[in-house]
Design an enzyme around this catalytic site. Sequence first.
Site, PDB file in Angstrom:
ATOM      1  N   LYS A 266       0.834  -1.209   0.000  1.00 30.07           N
ATOM      2  CA  LYS A 266       0.000   0.000   0.000  1.00 30.07           C
ATOM      3  C   LYS A 266       0.869   1.259   0.000  1.00 30.07           C
ATOM      4  O   LYS A 266       0.682   2.149  -0.830  1.00 30.07           O
ATOM      5  CB  LYS A 266      -0.899   0.023   1.243  1.00 30.07           C
ATOM      6  CG  LYS A 266      -1.562   1.364   1.493  1.00 30.07           C
ATOM      7  CD  LYS A 266      -2.433   1.362   2.731  1.00 30.07           C
ATOM      8  CE  LYS A 266      -1.822   1.921   3.975  1.00 30.07           C
ATOM      9  NZ  LYS A 266      -1.625   3.365   4.065  1.00 30.07           N
ATOM     10  N   ASN A 267       1.842   1.318   0.929  1.00 31.50           N
ATOM     11  CA  ASN A 267       2.565   2.572   1.087  1.00 31.50           C
ATOM     12  C   ASN A 267       3.556   2.858  -0.042  1.00 31.50           C
ATOM     13  O   ASN A 267       4.058   3.978  -0.160  1.00 31.50           O
ATOM     14  CB  ASN A 267       3.222   2.641   2.468  1.00 31.50           C
ATOM     15  CG  ASN A 267       2.169   2.849   3.555  1.00 31.50           C
ATOM     16  OD1 ASN A 267       1.026   3.214   3.252  1.00 31.50           O
ATOM     17  ND2 ASN A 267       2.531   2.608   4.802  1.00 31.50           N
TER      18      ASN A 267
ATOM     19  N   ARG B  43      -4.209   9.923   3.278  1.00 32.02           N
ATOM     20  CA  ARG B  43      -2.973  10.618   3.619  1.00 32.02           C
ATOM     21  C   ARG B  43      -2.130  10.908   2.374  1.00 32.02           C
ATOM     22  O   ARG B  43      -1.570  11.974   2.187  1.00 32.02           O
ATOM     23  CB  ARG B  43      -2.176   9.702   4.564  1.00 32.02           C
ATOM     24  CG  ARG B  43      -0.979  10.339   5.182  1.00 32.02           C
ATOM     25  CD  ARG B  43      -1.415  11.294   6.231  1.00 32.02           C
ATOM     26  NE  ARG B  43      -0.320  12.112   6.682  1.00 32.02           N
ATOM     27  CZ  ARG B  43      -0.496  13.246   7.318  1.00 32.02           C
ATOM     28  NH1 ARG B  43      -1.703  13.704   7.565  1.00 32.02           N
ATOM     29  NH2 ARG B  43       0.530  13.958   7.729  1.00 32.02           N
TER      30      ARG B  43
ATOM     31  N   CYS C 265      -5.491   8.160   8.565  1.00 34.92           N
ATOM     32  CA  CYS C 265      -5.840   7.681   9.901  1.00 34.92           C
ATOM     33  C   CYS C 265      -5.512   8.713  10.969  1.00 34.92           C
ATOM     34  O   CYS C 265      -4.488   9.397  10.900  1.00 34.92           O
ATOM     35  CB  CYS C 265      -5.062   6.396  10.215  1.00 34.92           C
ATOM     36  SG  CYS C 265      -5.647   4.967   9.321  1.00 34.92           S
TER      37      CYS C 265
ATOM     38  N   ARG D  94       0.489  14.361  12.932  1.00 34.62           N
ATOM     39  CA  ARG D  94       0.949  14.134  11.565  1.00 34.62           C
ATOM     40  C   ARG D  94       1.150  15.436  10.769  1.00 34.62           C
ATOM     41  O   ARG D  94       0.506  15.654   9.730  1.00 34.62           O
ATOM     42  CB  ARG D  94      -0.005  13.190  10.824  1.00 34.62           C
ATOM     43  CG  ARG D  94      -0.269  11.903  11.571  1.00 34.62           C
ATOM     44  CD  ARG D  94      -1.073  10.913  10.772  1.00 34.62           C
ATOM     45  NE  ARG D  94      -0.268  10.129   9.863  1.00 34.62           N
ATOM     46  CZ  ARG D  94      -0.753   9.225   9.028  1.00 34.62           C
ATOM     47  NH1 ARG D  94      -2.034   9.005   8.964  1.00 34.62           N
ATOM     48  NH2 ARG D  94       0.029   8.546   8.236  1.00 34.62           N
TER      49      ARG D  94
ATOM     50  N   ASP E  44       3.674   0.490  12.091  1.00 39.12           N
ATOM     51  CA  ASP E  44       2.441  -0.066  11.515  1.00 39.12           C
ATOM     52  C   ASP E  44       2.178  -1.505  11.980  1.00 39.12           C
ATOM     53  O   ASP E  44       1.089  -2.020  11.789  1.00 39.12           O
ATOM     54  CB  ASP E  44       2.503  -0.043   9.979  1.00 39.12           C
ATOM     55  CG  ASP E  44       2.572   1.372   9.445  1.00 39.12           C
ATOM     56  OD1 ASP E  44       2.228   2.303  10.187  1.00 39.12           O
ATOM     57  OD2 ASP E  44       2.978   1.550   8.281  1.00 39.12           O
TER      58      ASP E  44
ATOM     59  N   ARG F 184      -9.233  -0.046   3.501  1.00 36.80           N
ATOM     60  CA  ARG F 184      -8.357   0.938   2.843  1.00 36.80           C
ATOM     61  C   ARG F 184      -6.981   0.347   2.561  1.00 36.80           C
ATOM     62  O   ARG F 184      -6.282   0.796   1.662  1.00 36.80           O
ATOM     63  CB  ARG F 184      -8.146   2.155   3.767  1.00 36.80           C
ATOM     64  CG  ARG F 184      -9.269   3.153   3.749  1.00 36.80           C
ATOM     65  CD  ARG F 184      -8.882   4.399   4.502  1.00 36.80           C
ATOM     66  NE  ARG F 184      -7.466   4.687   4.312  1.00 36.80           N
ATOM     67  CZ  ARG F 184      -6.658   5.148   5.244  1.00 36.80           C
ATOM     68  NH1 ARG F 184      -7.099   5.387   6.445  1.00 36.80           N
ATOM     69  NH2 ARG F 184      -5.392   5.378   4.979  1.00 36.80           N
TER      70      ARG F 184
HETATM   71  N1  EPU Z   1       6.678  14.239  10.866  1.00 38.20           N
HETATM   72  C1  EPU Z   1       6.869  15.547  11.176  1.00 38.20           C
HETATM   73  N2  EPU Z   1       6.815  16.460  10.162  1.00 38.20           N
HETATM   74  C2  EPU Z   1       6.592  16.111   8.874  1.00 38.20           C
HETATM   75  C3  EPU Z   1       6.397  14.762   8.568  1.00 38.20           C
HETATM   76  C4  EPU Z   1       6.455  13.840   9.591  1.00 38.20           C
HETATM   77  O1  EPU Z   1       7.060  15.914  12.328  1.00 38.20           O
HETATM   78  O2  EPU Z   1       6.565  16.982   8.010  1.00 38.20           O
HETATM   79  C5  EPU Z   1       6.732  13.227  11.938  1.00 38.20           C
HETATM   80  C6  EPU Z   1       5.390  12.508  12.104  1.00 38.20           C
HETATM   81  O3  EPU Z   1       4.511  13.221  12.922  1.00 38.20           O
HETATM   82  C7  EPU Z   1       5.812  11.191  12.698  1.00 38.20           C
HETATM   83  C8  EPU Z   1       7.178  10.945  12.051  1.00 38.20           C
HETATM   84  O4  EPU Z   1       7.610  12.210  11.554  1.00 38.20           O
HETATM   85  O5  EPU Z   1       6.001  11.327  14.075  1.00 38.20           O
HETATM   86  C9  EPU Z   1       7.197   9.966  10.931  1.00 38.20           C
HETATM   87  O6  EPU Z   1       6.162  10.256  10.007  1.00 38.20           O
HETATM   88  P1  EPU Z   1       6.301   9.945   8.467  1.00 38.20           P
HETATM   89  O7  EPU Z   1       6.306  11.232   7.733  1.00 38.20           O
HETATM   90  O8  EPU Z   1       7.420   8.989   8.241  1.00 38.20           O
HETATM   91  O9  EPU Z   1       4.917   9.229   8.185  1.00 38.20           O
HETATM   92  P2  EPU Z   1       4.069   9.364   6.890  1.00 38.20           P
HETATM   93  O10 EPU Z   1       4.939   9.494   5.717  1.00 38.20           O
HETATM   94  O11 EPU Z   1       2.980  10.350   7.076  1.00 38.20           O
HETATM   95  C10 EPU Z   1       4.070   6.827   6.252  1.00 38.20           C
HETATM   96  C11 EPU Z   1       3.012   5.789   6.084  1.00 38.20           C
HETATM   97  C12 EPU Z   1       2.469   5.398   7.449  1.00 38.20           C
HETATM   98  C13 EPU Z   1       3.607   4.895   8.314  1.00 38.20           C
HETATM   99  C14 EPU Z   1       4.727   5.940   8.396  1.00 38.20           C
HETATM  100  C15 EPU Z   1       5.936   5.484   9.164  1.00 38.20           C
HETATM  101  C16 EPU Z   1       2.054   6.370   3.951  1.00 38.20           C
HETATM  102  C17 EPU Z   1       0.930   6.930   3.189  1.00 38.20           C
HETATM  103  N3  EPU Z   1       1.935   6.349   5.278  1.00 38.20           N
HETATM  104  O12 EPU Z   1       3.405   7.928   6.870  1.00 38.20           O
HETATM  105  O13 EPU Z   1       1.542   4.369   7.212  1.00 38.20           O
HETATM  106  O14 EPU Z   1       3.137   4.646   9.614  1.00 38.20           O
HETATM  107  O15 EPU Z   1       5.126   6.324   7.071  1.00 38.20           O
HETATM  108  O16 EPU Z   1       6.473   4.351   8.587  1.00 38.20           O
HETATM  109  O17 EPU Z   1       3.043   5.921   3.375  1.00 38.20           O
HETATM  110  C18 EPU Z   1      -0.256   2.969   7.727  1.00 38.20           C
HETATM  111  O18 EPU Z   1       0.005   2.360   6.682  1.00 38.20           O
HETATM  112  O19 EPU Z   1      -1.082   2.538   8.572  1.00 38.20           O
HETATM  113  C19 EPU Z   1       0.435   4.222   7.998  1.00 38.20           C
HETATM  114  C20 EPU Z   1       0.012   5.084   8.921  1.00 38.20           C
END
Ligand code: EPU
Length: 417
Positions: free
Chosen positions: A22-23, A92, A116, A121, A304, A396
Amino acid sequence: MKKIKINGGKELKGTIKISGAKNSAVALVPASLLSDGIVTIDNIPDISDIDALNEILEFLGAKVKRENDWMIIDQTNLKNKEIPESKAKKLRASYYFMGALLGKYKKVEIYFPGGCSIGARPINLHLKGFAALGANIVEKGNKYLIEADELKGNNIYLDVPSVGATINIMLAAVKAQGLTVIENAAKEPEIVNVATFLNNMGAKITGAGTSEIRIKGVNKLGNGFTEVIPDRIEAGTYVIAGALMGNKLKIENIIPEHIESLTLKLKEMHIPIEIYDDYLIISKCNNMKPVSIKTQGYPGFATDLQQPMTVLLVGANGTSVLEETIYENRFQNIPFLNEMGADIIIDSRKIYIKGPKKLSGKEIIATDLRAGACLVLAGLKADGITIIKEVEHILRGYENIIEKLKNVGADIVLVDE
Ligand code: EPU
């Protein structure tokens, strides 16, 4: 309203085949619009997040053909338009249109993404990256106008190794002038998948999968092909199902290295697991050792998989400790597990799981995707009937979850009422 109904306690035997990640897929689909030609993506999972991205692509004028798990996207008539809030808020990953449209047209108008509700985030690091490339960002409420006369390569240090920010900055930088270097980049396999795809279209990216990614800007991206890597979180979820209820359950189409932080923990718990090139075989264990787990970016233990893992720790002989370091609101599954018979105490970012405890079926709610996966696993283990509400969250991200589990012996149905 869709519900999942599980009559628990059934042995799981047979084979589960893992789908595309998915990601990865949710980044590859928006990344495809950087091409001026036709791109093909194989192994696309059939999940509602992909349907939502498809809708956005078609809204922008792309011609999308989906057949089995192939997606062929013709970008030749694409137009840069403001993506409506209703579409952006569905998931997201709509934030990847920020980097992709900025990279292609040097302008994007878009709303804050959905997804989610597992923490604040923020997207400050994505925006910091765009600004470093020369973009001007105007934020009005939850809408962003991001625009640049020219995008110019720069050195960008990520304060946190964010998956989303790493990919988004890559997307914005592939057509920027000169060299962009992302320092303290996230190292997740999904990032490598996206970089490989972009390189296939003509980009010049090196270092994906390490903490320093270098992107040399190019003028044009053309046709391209890629295959989505196997979903390591879906794989991990079914591996845990095998540890709970398996009798030589085979999980196939996996990259074992991608789930090593999980399989090593399972070995530490004394769970019988045999790992081969692209599959593994797992059975349940009646005398599991408790463990300590701390979530971290790849190659650490994936956040995750933290919620699905909790169910397994409920059955371990003693107290396990699980620390969530990535998201501040990823324990919404715990009250439901406790209702089912678990003994779990939440203390800020840590939970203490006192085992072994037996679970019994209850009516519970999937508050988010991985909390939902956790509750499905709890339902498989529990005595009696478990009914899970708000399962749209689960659909999803897990392709054919009902059929996959039914095929290996689970008594599980999707009820639509
Ligand atoms: N963060 C910041 N600022 C930013 C971006 C992130 O402070 O601009 C913080 C976040 O709040 C969090 C950490 O950095 O504490 C890591 O967040 P990250 O940006 O890596 O998460 P993401 O890219 O929003 C993706 C996956 C998530 C998965 C995370 C971590 C997608 C669409 N989502 O999220 O997937 O948990 O990486 O591996 O790729 C899921 O599949 O259930 C899911 C939530």
